[in-house]
Design a protein around this motif. Sequence first.
Motif, PDB file in Angstrom:
ATOM      1  N   VAL A  10      20.834  68.164  17.669  1.00 13.76           N
ATOM      2  CA  VAL A  10      21.445  67.237  18.621  1.00 13.76           C
ATOM      3  C   VAL A  10      21.410  67.800  20.040  1.00 13.76           C
ATOM      4  N   ASP A  11      21.542  69.116  20.215  1.00 13.78           N
ATOM      5  CA  ASP A  11      21.474  69.698  21.558  1.00 13.78           C
ATOM      6  C   ASP A  11      20.106  69.445  22.192  1.00 13.78           C
ATOM      7  N   TRP A  12      19.056  69.694  21.417  1.00  8.90           N
ATOM      8  CA  TRP A  12      17.690  69.502  21.919  1.00  8.90           C
ATOM      9  C   TRP A  12      17.450  68.046  22.277  1.00  8.90           C
ATOM     10  N   MET A  13      17.787  67.141  21.369  1.00  8.29           N
ATOM     11  CA  MET A  13      17.545  65.715  21.618  1.00  8.29           C
ATOM     12  C   MET A  13      18.386  65.195  22.775  1.00  8.29           C
ATOM     13  N   SER A  17      16.675  63.674  26.071  1.00 10.90           N
ATOM     14  CA  SER A  17      16.930  62.271  26.422  1.00 10.90           C
ATOM     15  C   SER A  17      17.290  62.086  27.895  1.00 10.90           C
ATOM     16  N   LEU A  18      17.609  63.170  28.585  1.00 14.04           N
ATOM     17  CA  LEU A  18      17.887  63.073  30.014  1.00 14.04           C
ATOM     18  C   LEU A  18      16.629  62.700  30.796  1.00 14.04           C
ATOM     19  N   THR A  83      21.703  60.409  22.593  1.00 13.07           N
ATOM     20  CA  THR A  83      20.345  60.209  23.107  1.00 13.07           C
ATOM     21  C   THR A  83      20.185  58.887  23.862  1.00 13.07           C
ATOM     22  N   ALA A  84      19.564  57.904  23.233  1.00  7.64           N
ATOM     23  CA  ALA A  84      19.133  56.680  23.918  1.00  7.64           C
ATOM     24  C   ALA A  84      20.200  55.605  24.032  1.00  7.64           C
ATOM     25  N   GLY A  85      21.323  55.773  23.354  1.00  8.80           N
ATOM     26  CA  GLY A  85      22.375  54.765  23.390  1.00  8.80           C
ATOM     27  C   GLY A  85      22.404  53.942  22.118  1.00  8.80           C
ATOM     28  N   ILE A 106      15.085  62.027  11.198  1.00  8.00           N
ATOM     29  CA  ILE A 106      15.217  61.687  12.608  1.00  8.00           C
ATOM     30  C   ILE A 106      13.853  61.797  13.270  1.00  8.00           C
ATOM     31  N   LEU A 107      13.518  60.788  14.048  1.00 11.93           N
ATOM     32  CA  LEU A 107      12.305  60.803  14.852  1.00 11.93           C
ATOM     33  C   LEU A 107      12.713  60.562  16.296  1.00 11.93           C
ATOM     34  N   PHE A 108      12.349  61.483  17.164  1.00 11.44           N
ATOM     35  CA  PHE A 108      12.640  61.370  18.593  1.00 11.44           C
ATOM     36  C   PHE A 108      11.335  61.570  19.343  1.00 11.44           C
ATOM     37  N   LYS A 109      11.005  60.607  20.203  1.00 11.46           N
ATOM     38  CA  LYS A 109       9.822  60.721  21.053  1.00 11.46           C
ATOM     39  C   LYS A 109      10.253  60.458  22.482  1.00 11.46           C
ATOM     40  N   GLY A 110       9.889  61.374  23.368  1.00 11.72           N
ATOM     41  CA  GLY A 110      10.247  61.216  24.768  1.00 11.72           C
ATOM     42  C   GLY A 110       9.318  61.992  25.662  1.00 11.72           C
TER      43      GLY A 110
END
Length: 153
Positions: A10-13, A17-18, A83-85, A106-110
């Motif tokens: 969660v810290d990384w994501m 997300s910023l 992250t994104a809301g 979990i998949l996060f792309k940014g």
Amino acid sequence: ILCTGSMPAVDWMGSASLADCEKVLVTQTKPPKAWLGTPAEHDHPDLLEIKGEPRVLFEGSSRDAASTYPKNANVAAMLAIATAGLDQTRTRLVADPSATSNKVEILFKGTAGNIEVRVEAAPSKTNPRTSAIVALSVVKAIRKLCCPVVVGL
């Protein structure tokens, strides 16, 4: 204070997300009995008789998931807040007859990077809707409040 529960990274994501989130998706997979007492029991009367392939019970925004499944979708809500809301983060809730644990993918792309995380957490012995790690997460959060050195905020 929101405990991260069974959600790693969660810290990384949250940091990533910023910059910009292109896609945030959380999939929570649990045994069918973990969905008893939820709207899935009404929407899928054969919930305990599911055989073979996993069944998607819900797919939509994390806001809708948390509203509809408040005791099951806490990971989705935490990920969305970090992250994104709640409206941009997508959630998929799944009943899998072969599942013996609570799985979170979990998949996060940014623009800052991408990450995929998969956790298979032991279910709580007293509440199969949640993972045993959640109580440990609360203890860790309390310890952070009184420790001189804190890793991760």
